[in-house]
Design a protein around this motif. Structure first.
Motif, short mmCIF file in Angstrom:
data_model
loop_
_atom_site.label_atom_id
_atom_site.label_comp_id
_atom_site.label_asym_id
_atom_site.label_seq_id
_atom_site.Cartn_x
_atom_site.Cartn_y
_atom_site.Cartn_z
N UNK A 1 0.86 -1.19 0.00
CA UNK A 1 0.00 0.00 0.00
C UNK A 1 0.89 1.24 0.00
N UNK A 2 0.65 2.12 -0.96
CA UNK A 2 1.49 3.30 -1.13
C UNK A 2 0.81 4.54 -0.55
N UNK A 3 1.62 5.51 -0.22
CA UNK A 3 1.10 6.84 0.02
C UNK A 3 0.68 7.45 -1.32
N UNK A 4 -0.19 8.47 -1.27
CA UNK A 4 -0.65 9.09 -2.50
C UNK A 4 -0.59 10.61 -2.42
N UNK A 5 -0.05 11.23 -3.47
CA UNK A 5 0.02 12.69 -3.54
C UNK A 5 -0.52 13.14 -4.90
N UNK A 6 -1.47 14.08 -4.89
CA UNK A 6 -1.91 14.70 -6.13
C UNK A 6 -1.30 16.09 -6.16
N UNK B 1 -4.41 1.77 -7.94
CA UNK B 1 -3.00 2.13 -7.76
C UNK B 1 -2.45 1.69 -6.40
N UNK B 2 -3.23 0.94 -5.64
CA UNK B 2 -2.81 0.45 -4.32
C UNK B 2 -2.37 1.60 -3.41
N UNK B 3 -3.22 2.62 -3.32
CA UNK B 3 -2.95 3.78 -2.48
C UNK B 3 -3.70 3.62 -1.15
N UNK B 4 -3.00 3.87 -0.07
CA UNK B 4 -3.59 3.81 1.26
C UNK B 4 -4.51 5.01 1.46
#
Length: 394
Positions: free
Chosen positions: A90-95, A163-166
């Motif tokens: 699980x990845x972090x996510x940034x837009x 995208x496997x985002x936490x």
């Protein structure tokens, strides 16, 4: 003869590049060179469609050993996606929303591509850089609607799972005009109780947040400091709001926000009253420029001046209080310094946890241009500290 010609050319180049700069700015010759390159670029494209400039310094999507890069879309808006290879499931996510006065730039520019690659790799995060529409084809609120649509899609279950985002570790971020859009999105979605997933952090890099006072201390102090001059910022605002460029002198004189402008209430003025919102160290010797009589009616002609979606600093306290914890970067030698400092103060007053990261030797654009050939020490430091904050808070 060749030596003489060379000396003349060198002298001409030095004359073009040289600018008197404040003594405290980081590596002044690098800033001079960067400004000269930027001015040359603008002159080369003068008369062309500003919207076409987002192709400058473009590199094609490609993979690297650490980060996979693809072009996709979020909510129908073109987006470049940076996905780290390997790492946590699980990845972090940034837009991320790029800067450029709502008229320039692209996630495909080398500077933004390099920034997002580094973020993806160092944070083990999926980073999505949004290419919202630009002036002149699009004006406010088109850019706002683009980033809002992209953000809603980013937070959707479908995208997060794909995208496997936490969902507990997502952030909205941007620099300059992109910081403006990130703040506006954080306000809107923070108050939306229908969302299942909300941003856990907002990271604003030297954001532009208001257009009613062009005589804050930082506007007065840094009006002639590159790369963002005071008249250029007024011009960007008028273009973004779809207003007539002839209004520029009125904005620069603060005639549009004179006390005889009935459309601006005392409550609104209090939200950008820098004599109360800025510490003495930043107010320095500067005095407010408030016209008793000016050009009443400008606000009626350009309603975007008062629209909180365009000027997030004007938001109500309860709206600010619903936004996520914040990182606000500001630079001493930047006309937008006080926009960011006032916003950080208003967020704190609303109960939001804020990290205010100020660079005494910084200038506008320094972080993004840290990855350009004209690298500055403050740019490298600010980028490292920005990514470190994300690492500690996501």
């Amino acid at each position: 003869m060749l030596r003489l010609a060379g000396a003349v050319l060198l002298s001409a180049a030095a004359y073009y590049v040289y600018l008197p700069l404040p003594s405290g700015v980081s590596e002044p010759w690098k800033l001079m060179l960067l400004d000269a390159l930027f001015r040359s670029f603008m002159q080369a494209v003068r008369g062309q469609n500003l919207g076409s400039l987002d192709h400058s310094h473009v590199i094609e999507a490609r993979s690297s050993p650490a980060v996979n890069v693809t072009d996709s879309a979020l909510g129908g808006v073109p987006t470049r996606v940076f996905r780290p290879i390997g790492g946590e499931k699980l990845k972090r996510g940034v837009i991320y929303f790029h800067g450029g006065g709502w008229a320039l730039g692209s996630g495909r520019m080398r500077s933004y591509d390099s920034l997002c690659r580094r973020m993806a790799e160092d944070l083990d995060a999926v980073v999505m850089s949004v290419d919202y529409r630009l002036v002149p084809e699009a004006v406010f609120p088109d850019q706002y609607y683009d980033v809002l649509a992209a953000s809603r899609a980013f937070l959707s279950t479908e995208v997060l799972e794909h995208y496997s985002i936490d969902p507990e570790r997502v952030c909205v971020s941007g620099d300059s005009a992109g910081g403006n859009l990130a703040a506006a999105v954080a306000q809107k979605l923070g108050s939306d109780d229908t969302l299942k997933v909300k941003f856990k952090a907002q990271a604003l890099i030297y954001p532009v947040l208001q257009a009613l006072d062009f005589h804050t201390p930082s506007y007065q102090q840094n009006q002639a400091v590159p790369i963002l001059y005071r008249p250029v910022m007024a011009r960007f605002w008028l273009q973004y709001l779809g207003a007539n460029s002839s209004l520029e002198p009125l904005l620069l004189a603060n005639n549009h926000s004179s006390l005889d402008e009935s459309g601006i209430s005392a409550d609104i003025r209090s939200k950008l009253n820098w004599t109360a919102l800025l510490p003495t160290k930043r107010r320095k010797h500067f005095q407010p420029v408030v016209k008793q009589t000016g050009s009443p009616g400008v606000v009626g002609k350009v309603p975007g001046l008062m629209d909180v979606r365009a000027s997030p600093l004007l938001a109500e306290q309860d709206v600010l209080g619903k936004t996520p914890k914040a990182y606000v970067m500001t630079c001493e030698f930047d006309v937008l310094r006080d926009d960011g400092l006032m916003y950080a103060r208003r967020l704190q007053d609303a109960g939001v946890t804020v990290t205010s990261d100020h660079y005494e030797d910084g200038f506008h654009g320094c972080m993004v241009f840290a990855s350009m050939p004209v690298m500055s020490n403050v740019g490298q430091r600010s980028m490292s500290n920005y990514i470190h904050w994300l690492d500690q808070n996501l």
